[in-house]
Structures are given as C-alpha cells and as structure tokens.
Design a protein around this motif. Structure first.
Motif, PDB file in Angstrom:
ATOM      1  N   ARG A 186       9.639  -3.584  19.502  1.00 41.16           N
ATOM      2  CA  ARG A 186      10.282  -2.494  18.758  1.00 41.16           C
ATOM      3  C   ARG A 186       9.711  -2.374  17.351  1.00 41.16           C
ATOM      4  O   ARG A 186       9.444  -1.257  16.863  1.00 41.16           O
ATOM      5  N   MET A 187       9.502  -3.490  16.692  1.00 39.14           N
ATOM      6  CA  MET A 187       8.983  -3.473  15.326  1.00 39.14           C
ATOM      7  C   MET A 187       7.556  -2.934  15.283  1.00 39.14           C
ATOM      8  O   MET A 187       7.232  -2.044  14.475  1.00 39.14           O
ATOM      9  N   ILE A 188       6.687  -3.443  16.161  1.00 34.60           N
ATOM     10  CA  ILE A 188       5.294  -2.997  16.164  1.00 34.60           C
ATOM     11  C   ILE A 188       5.203  -1.529  16.549  1.00 34.60           C
ATOM     12  O   ILE A 188       4.471  -0.739  15.926  1.00 34.60           O
ATOM     13  N   TRP A 189       5.960  -1.126  17.571  1.00 33.50           N
ATOM     14  CA  TRP A 189       5.885   0.256  18.037  1.00 33.50           C
ATOM     15  C   TRP A 189       6.376   1.225  16.959  1.00 33.50           C
ATOM     16  O   TRP A 189       5.762   2.257  16.702  1.00 33.50           O
ATOM     17  N   THR A 190       7.487   0.879  16.305  1.00 32.03           N
ATOM     18  CA  THR A 190       8.072   1.787  15.309  1.00 32.03           C
ATOM     19  C   THR A 190       7.191   1.907  14.072  1.00 32.03           C
ATOM     20  O   THR A 190       7.081   2.995  13.486  1.00 32.03           O
ATOM     21  N   VAL A 191       6.552   0.842  13.679  1.00 33.96           N
ATOM     22  CA  VAL A 191       5.756   0.863  12.448  1.00 33.96           C
ATOM     23  C   VAL A 191       4.374   1.456  12.674  1.00 33.96           C
ATOM     24  O   VAL A 191       3.896   2.277  11.872  1.00 33.96           O
ATOM     25  N   PHE A 192       3.718   1.081  13.771  1.00 33.74           N
ATOM     26  CA  PHE A 192       2.307   1.426  13.918  1.00 33.74           C
ATOM     27  C   PHE A 192       2.016   2.486  14.973  1.00 33.74           C
ATOM     28  O   PHE A 192       0.970   3.134  14.924  1.00 33.74           O
ATOM     29  N   MET A 193       2.908   2.664  15.940  1.00 30.30           N
ATOM     30  CA  MET A 193       2.616   3.600  17.020  1.00 30.30           C
ATOM     31  C   MET A 193       3.326   4.931  16.771  1.00 30.30           C
ATOM     32  O   MET A 193       4.027   5.110  15.778  1.00 30.30           O
ATOM     33  N   GLY A 194       3.189   5.838  17.706  1.00 25.38           N
ATOM     34  CA  GLY A 194       3.847   7.137  17.599  1.00 25.38           C
ATOM     35  C   GLY A 194       3.251   7.996  16.498  1.00 25.38           C
ATOM     36  O   GLY A 194       2.121   7.798  16.043  1.00 25.38           O
ATOM     37  N   GLU A 195       4.026   8.955  16.048  1.00 25.92           N
ATOM     38  CA  GLU A 195       3.589   9.872  15.002  1.00 25.92           C
ATOM     39  C   GLU A 195       4.113   9.427  13.642  1.00 25.92           C
ATOM     40  O   GLU A 195       5.173   8.822  13.535  1.00 25.92           O
ATOM     41  N   GLU A 196       3.326   9.755  12.628  1.00 25.61           N
ATOM     42  CA  GLU A 196       3.749   9.429  11.268  1.00 25.61           C
ATOM     43  C   GLU A 196       4.963  10.251  10.869  1.00 25.61           C
ATOM     44  O   GLU A 196       5.109  11.406  11.259  1.00 25.61           O
ATOM     45  N   LYS A 197       5.797   9.637  10.051  1.00 19.37           N
ATOM     46  CA  LYS A 197       7.012  10.311   9.572  1.00 19.37           C
ATOM     47  C   LYS A 197       6.897  10.527   8.069  1.00 19.37           C
ATOM     48  O   LYS A 197       6.190  11.422   7.606  1.00 19.37           O
ATOM     49  N   SER A 198       7.537   9.712   7.307  1.00 15.42           N
ATOM     50  CA  SER A 198       7.533   9.893   5.854  1.00 15.42           C
ATOM     51  C   SER A 198       6.180   9.587   5.229  1.00 15.42           C
ATOM     52  O   SER A 198       5.909   9.975   4.089  1.00 15.42           O
ATOM     53  N   THR A 199       5.315   8.891   5.962  1.00 12.45           N
ATOM     54  CA  THR A 199       4.019   8.486   5.396  1.00 12.45           C
ATOM     55  C   THR A 199       2.909   9.491   5.682  1.00 12.45           C
ATOM     56  O   THR A 199       1.771   9.279   5.270  1.00 12.45           O
ATOM     57  N   ALA A 200       3.226  10.581   6.384  1.00  7.49           N
ATOM     58  CA  ALA A 200       2.180  11.510   6.829  1.00  7.49           C
ATOM     59  C   ALA A 200       1.346  12.069   5.683  1.00  7.49           C
ATOM     60  O   ALA A 200       0.117  12.206   5.791  1.00  7.49           O
ATOM     61  N   VAL A 241      -4.310   3.472   2.130  1.00  6.14           N
ATOM     62  CA  VAL A 241      -5.585   2.796   2.384  1.00  6.14           C
ATOM     63  C   VAL A 241      -5.333   1.307   2.528  1.00  6.14           C
ATOM     64  O   VAL A 241      -4.302   0.790   2.079  1.00  6.14           O
ATOM     65  N   GLU A 242      -6.277   0.616   3.147  1.00  9.25           N
ATOM     66  CA  GLU A 242      -6.158  -0.826   3.315  1.00  9.25           C
ATOM     67  C   GLU A 242      -6.195  -1.528   1.949  1.00  9.25           C
ATOM     68  O   GLU A 242      -6.796  -1.027   0.990  1.00  9.25           O
ATOM     69  N   PRO A 243      -5.566  -2.689   1.831  1.00  7.90           N
ATOM     70  CA  PRO A 243      -5.543  -3.417   0.556  1.00  7.90           C
ATOM     71  C   PRO A 243      -6.890  -4.066   0.267  1.00  7.90           C
ATOM     72  O   PRO A 243      -7.784  -4.069   1.124  1.00  7.90           O
ATOM     73  N   PRO A 244      -7.049  -4.661  -0.912  1.00  8.76           N
ATOM     74  CA  PRO A 244      -8.315  -5.318  -1.235  1.00  8.76           C
ATOM     75  C   PRO A 244      -8.568  -6.546  -0.366  1.00  8.76           C
ATOM     76  O   PRO A 244      -7.667  -7.066   0.297  1.00  8.76           O
ATOM     77  N   VAL A 258       0.840  -1.217   0.000  1.00  9.70           N
ATOM     78  CA  VAL A 258       0.000   0.000   0.000  1.00  9.70           C
ATOM     79  C   VAL A 258       0.870   1.260   0.000  1.00  9.70           C
ATOM     80  O   VAL A 258       0.477   2.286  -0.590  1.00  9.70           O
ATOM     81  N   LEU A 259       2.029   1.212   0.630  1.00  8.51           N
ATOM     82  CA  LEU A 259       2.899   2.386   0.624  1.00  8.51           C
ATOM     83  C   LEU A 259       3.510   2.615  -0.762  1.00  8.51           C
ATOM     84  O   LEU A 259       3.674   3.765  -1.189  1.00  8.51           O
ATOM     85  N   HIS A 260       3.828   1.556  -1.455  1.00  5.27           N
ATOM     86  CA  HIS A 260       4.312   1.710  -2.832  1.00  5.27           C
ATOM     87  C   HIS A 260       3.237   2.347  -3.718  1.00  5.27           C
ATOM     88  O   HIS A 260       3.522   3.244  -4.525  1.00  5.27           O
ATOM     89  N   GLN A 261       2.007   1.876  -3.566  1.00  3.28           N
ATOM     90  CA  GLN A 261       0.919   2.457  -4.352  1.00  3.28           C
ATOM     91  C   GLN A 261       0.700   3.919  -3.997  1.00  3.28           C
ATOM     92  O   GLN A 261       0.480   4.763  -4.878  1.00  3.28           O
ATOM     93  N   ALA A 262       0.770   4.228  -2.697  1.00  2.89           N
ATOM     94  CA  ALA A 262       0.602   5.619  -2.271  1.00  2.89           C
ATOM     95  C   ALA A 262       1.740   6.496  -2.794  1.00  2.89           C
ATOM     96  O   ALA A 262       1.518   7.662  -3.174  1.00  2.89           O
ATOM     97  N   GLN A 263       2.949   5.949  -2.838  1.00  4.87           N
ATOM     98  CA  GLN A 263       4.079   6.708  -3.375  1.00  4.87           C
ATOM     99  C   GLN A 263       3.868   7.051  -4.855  1.00  4.87           C
ATOM    100  O   GLN A 263       4.187   8.155  -5.302  1.00  4.87           O
ATOM    101  N   GLN A 264       3.336   6.102  -5.605  1.00  4.43           N
ATOM    102  CA  GLN A 264       3.091   6.354  -7.021  1.00  4.43           C
ATOM    103  C   GLN A 264       2.058   7.472  -7.221  1.00  4.43           C
ATOM    104  O   GLN A 264       2.189   8.287  -8.132  1.00  4.43           O
TER     105      GLN A 264
END
Length: 625
Positions: free
Chosen positions: A424-438, A443-446, A333-339
C-alpha cells in the motif's frame, strides 16, 4: 565521543565544518569496527576490565567485553551511523542547529556503543540512560516545533517508566548474587525464583526502549524529529538496544519469563502491524512497521532463539534504514519543490502523493528493494531472517496444541499484514497518477544523500545473509546459533507461498481501496487509555494535593502567622499603653508633686500668698460643708 566533543566546540561562524568533521570521525569508527569484527568474529571473546569505584569492601569494575553478538552490533551501529551522518550533510544543510545536531548524533552513537561493549549490567544501565537522553535531544531537535518537543518529552517519560523496572531488576540481581559482571552472572547455576522477577524487571526496560506493549505509543510520535534521526533510532540504535540486551543476558531468563516475553512480543507485533495498515503519514507507517518487526524479534527470543532475533535485527537495520532515508528523500525534495513553486501541502501524507516513480526513479528502485526485504519477499534479506524466526517459533510450539500455536499462527498473520501495508505504501507513493505533486519541479537529491541509500538498498538482498536465497543458515546465523537447532525446511516453502499470496491479495484488493479504522488509526486508543487511567487520575491527585497544600496546609500556616502577628501587636500595645503608661504616669505624677513641693520654697512672695489664700479657701469650704 570525540565527534561529540569536537563538533560541539566548533564556532557558529564555521558551522559548515561540522558536516566534514563528524562524518570523518564516524568513518574512522566504522573502519575500526570492521577491523574489530574481522578479528573477533567466530573467535574467542575479548575482555578487559578496570577498577571503577569502591564502596566499603566492594570494588566494582568497568570494562569492555567483545563476543560475536557485540562485534556484530558494533559493526551495525557504526556503519549505519556513518551512513546517516553522510546523508545528514545533505538533508540538514542550512539548519540553524546543525552543530548541535551532529554533536548529539555522535553522543547518541557513543552511548549505544557503550551498551554494546559494556561488560556489566550496571555499566549497561549508565549508557542505557545516556541513550535515552540523546534520543530526547535528537527527537526534539527542532525546538520551535511544539509537536517535536511533546514527542521528545513523551519518549523520555515512557523510557523512564521502563527504566524504573530495569533499576529494580539490578537491585534484585545484586541482592541475590552480589554481582553485576555479565561473565560472572552467566556462571550462576540453577534456576531460582528471584530470576523470574529480576529478568521480567529487566524486560520492563526493554519494553520502554524497544517500544513493546504497552509502552509502544512513544515511537510513532518520535517521527516529529529529523528523518535521519528516525532512521538511526529505528534501524540500529535505540530500539535495537532492547533486543540486543535480551540476547546478551538470555541466560538470566527463566522459562516463565521467556513465555511472558513471547506473548508480549507477538501482541506488539500484531497491534503495530494492524495500525500500520491505516496510517497516512509515511514515517508513521515505517514507525509502526519497526514496532511490529521488533515484536517478532522479541517473540523469537521468547521462543528461545536469540540467534534468529539477532539475524533479523541485522537485516532489519539495513532495509529499515534504507526505507527511512528514502522517505527522507521524498520529504526533502518535495519541500524544496514547494518552496520553488510557492505552494504548500503535507508532503508526508501519502494520500497527497503518487506517480513519483517517474520523477524519482533512483528513490523508487531503492524503496522497492528495501520494501521487498521488509515484506519478506524471496531473494531478499528479510525473507531469510523472518524464515529463521518462523522456524524457531514452529519448533518451539511443539506438536501438541497449546497457546504457543496461537503465537505461531499470529506470527504468520503479521508477515501477511506486513506485505499488505508495504505494498500500500509503495503503490500510493510511487505508482498511479500524480496528485498534489504533478506541478512541482521534483528532482533527485544530491549524491551525498543517494550514496548511503544505494549501499543500504544493495544490503537488502539475500547475499548479506546466505549464498542460498532460501536458507538462512549462513555466515551470521551459524556463528551466533548455539541453542537447539530447528531445521524445518518446509517452513521456507510455506513462507514463500504465503508471501506470494499476500502480494497477490495486496495487488487485487488494496491497489485502489483504502482501509479506514479509527481504532487502528489511534493505536487501539492506548494513549486515551493512559490519559484516562493514569493521566487524569494523576492530575486530579495533583490538583487535590495542590488544594490541600494551598487551602489547608498554607491556610493553617497563614492563620498561625496572622495569629502571631495579632498577638504581637496586642502585646506591643499592652507594653506601650499599660506597662510603659503606668511607669511613665508614676514618673509624671512624681514630677508634678515635686514641682508643687518646690513651689512652696521657691522664694517668690506671690506664690506664698497664692498658697495661703488657697489654703484659707479650702478651709472655709470644708468648714461650711
């Protein structure tokens, strides 16, 4: 196999059809496996054999052998493979090599099922090699990506190193027993010296396939392949083949061999868990996690409890497949959003992520459930299967202090570290504030991608193992277990407290801090060690051999050739100038003499007068001088 053949025959024009045909065949496989499992589970084994080939007076057979372990593996392999097929229809949509991808997925599953169902070690080896080839093709699926090609080659090479040991083990077994049939080998009575060597050679093959120390560095690099492939390889197929093989032929292993297996397994588990602490690539974190969990399974087998190892293999297949597919969703989904946003950053680097729980709530929940199982939290399947392993090791170590106590303590340390890197993996990816993805429209996948993830997430809870969330003795372990029974209930209580302490430590210490270590980031510099100790000497030896070949051997051949050519030229000149010249000179002299002689009797008066005058002149000169 039918999926492999049919998928490969589809025209590029109708490549979309493979996304329906391949999952359909795997659905049939999964349903068939479910029926087989229902029929065999807890019952007598089923076997059927055919004559394979004959050499001299020896006839080797090939056949199918189904018992509880193989029936469980058939169910795991086909079910996970089917879910990966379905997931791939969304993840790989639009890929140029989609026909080749689904075709090789089918072949990969076929080869793995061959290992599981084979009734002889020789047949296992044949399918073992097929799995290696299929993994090479899938890891290197994206041919235009140099990293993927290098990773595929590395995986193939490391597996060949291990498989050389496997082949030697087969030779030793045949030499000493004249048998490959597993049922017949199980009847061999006594413990012989050759068994230690042969079983350790078989373990070399396991070290390659299941990425055990020292042949473990290929697996993190294999993450260059498509994420569904990573899920299939890491969850239920290739790396699981080694654990299954050890459980299948545990009767061949001597106490010395089992001790070696336990030591190698715990070293692998510790090294991989520590390396996972500092990785920033989400797929590599999961890869090192897989290596660590496989190390625990191998340690359990070394401790004499293949049933505990198989139980953890069963639970690990579901929650690790779920974690990889969730990681695939994040990447996809991040690749699609980047495009759409016309921006670019490394979406696999967890340092660029954060706060995705808001945009990907479904993926977040699935990741939490499967991550909790990986961490071994109570009320999840991983807690029960790890409890079985820790209990087996606790019973195996004995009451008197020995090196086995170190293995036991290290196993607890690995379980503690697992919680830390998972948090560490779950917290860094899903918690806290958005960084480059802000600013990205994420959106969720199909549904076709979320469906398999949901099923795998549900399978991460304790109910798939036992009704009692704090006791691993359920429908799987009780059927598989046939050895010494270690029922140390206090281990469950200690394990629960230990995991709770690990979660608290992770939250308060590692929530905002990061661990940095070049040693761990580079996997203890094993690749550099291999390059220095094996790679560079091999290249120097190759260069030396090339020099000797080009300068010495080829030089000698060239000098000999030039000498032959020179000699030939001289002989040719001598033949033309001396031999032919002498012959031709005599002939010319004879011709001149003949002409002169004929001129004496030619009938011309002028010549008669000429020769007479010449004769008088010669006579006068001779008289005067």
């Amino acid at each position: 196999m039918v999926s492999f053949i049919v998928s490969g025959r589809i025209s590029e024009k109708y490549s979309w059809a493979v996304t329906f045909i391949a999952p359909l065949f795997l659905l049939v496989s999964a349903l068939s496996a479910g029926y087989v499992f229902y029929t065999i589970w807890g019952d007598q084994p089923y076997a059927v054999q055919w004559s394979w080939f004959t050499i001299g007076d020896t006839t080797l057979s090939a056949g199918i052998y189904l018992n509880n372990i193989s029936a469980l593996m058939v169910l795991i392999v086909t079910l996970i493979s089917f879910l990966v097929h379905v997931y791939s229809t969304g993840y790989m949509a639009g890929d140029e090599g989609i026909i080749r991808y689904f075709s090789m997925l089918g072949f990969f599953t076929f080869a793995m099922l061959g290992i599981v169902l084979a009734d002889s070690l020789l047949l296992v080896f044949v399918f073992w090699e097929m799995v290696g080839f299929a993994s090479y093709m899938l890891i290197g699926h994206w041919k235009d990506k140099p990293e993927a090609a290098a990773a595929a080659s590395k995986a193939f090479l490391f597996n060949r190193i291990g498989d050389a040991g496997f082949l030697i083990g087969l030779m030793l077994i045949w030499t000493n027993t004249g048998k490959f049939d597993l049922a017949e080998l199980a009847q061999v009575q006594g413990i012989y010296s050759w068994q230690t060597t042969a079983s350790l050679c078989l373990f070399c093959g396991v070290m390659g396939k299941s990425a055990q120390f020292p042949l473990l560095t290929w697996l993190p690099d294999a993450m260059e392949g498509p994420t569904p492939v990573s899920a299939l390889i890491h969850a239920a197929t290739m790396v699981a083949a080694g654990v299954f093989l050890l459980a299948r032929v545990d009767f061949l292993f001597t106490p010395i061999a089992l001790d070696v297996i336990a030591i190698v397994g715990i070293i692998t588990a510790c090294m991989a868990a520590l390396s996972a602490l500092v990785q920033s690539d989400i797929k590599k974190i999961l890869a090192y996690s897989t290596i660590s969990q496989l190390g625990l399974m191998i340690t359990a087998i070394g401790a004499g409890s293949s049933s505990a190892a198989m139980l953890h293999l069963f639970t690990h297949a579901f929650f690790k497949a779920c974690l990889f597919l969730c990681a695939g969703i994040v990447i996809h989904v991040l690749h699609q959003a980047q495009q759409q946003a016309h921006t670019h950053f490394n979406v696999q680097d967890i340092r660029n992520l954060g706060g995705l729980r808001k945009k990907l709530p479904f993926t977040f929940i699935a990741f939490i459930l499967s991550g909790s199982a990986l961490a071994g939290l109570p009320f999840f399947s991983g807690f029960l299967s790890k409890d079985a392993i820790l209990t087996a090791i606790a019973g195996w170590k004995g009451n008197d202090f020995s090196w086995r106590w170190i293995v036991f303590i290290a196993a607890f340390i690995v379980s503690f570290i697992t919680v830390i890197y998972t948090f560490r993996m779950i917290w860094t990816v899903f918690m806290g504030e958005e960084k480059s993805t802000a600013s990205l429209p994420v959106v969720e996948p199909p549904l076709v991608m979320r469906g398999p993830v949901a099923l795998l997430a549900i399978a991460s809870v304790w109910l798939i193992v036992s009704v009692n969330p704090f006791h691993y003795h359920g429908w799987i372990f009780n059927v598989l277990h046939s050895g010494k029974h270690f029922d140390l209930g206090i281990i469950s209580f200690i394990s629960a407290l230990w995991i709770t302490l690990a979660v608290a430590t992770s939250y308060f210490v590692f929530r905002k801090k990061t661990i940095s270590s070049e040693l761990l980031l580079n996997n203890f510099y094993l690749d550099k060690l291999y390059t220095s100790a094996i790679g560079k000497p091999s290249l120097r030896l190759a260069s030396m051999a090339s020099f000797v070949d080009k300068k010495c051997i080829d030089g000698f051949i060239h000098v000999a050739a030039y000498a032959q050519v020179t000699t030939a030229h001289f002989i040719g000149w001598f033949d033309r100038a001396i031999v032919d010249g002498t012959v031709n000179g005599i002939a010319s002299l004879s011709r001149v003499a003949g002409n002169m002689t004929r001129s004496f009797q030619g009938g011309k008066i002028q010549l008669y007068i000429l020769w007479a005058i010449l004769a008088i002149i010669i006579f006068l000169i001779w008289t005067l001088f």
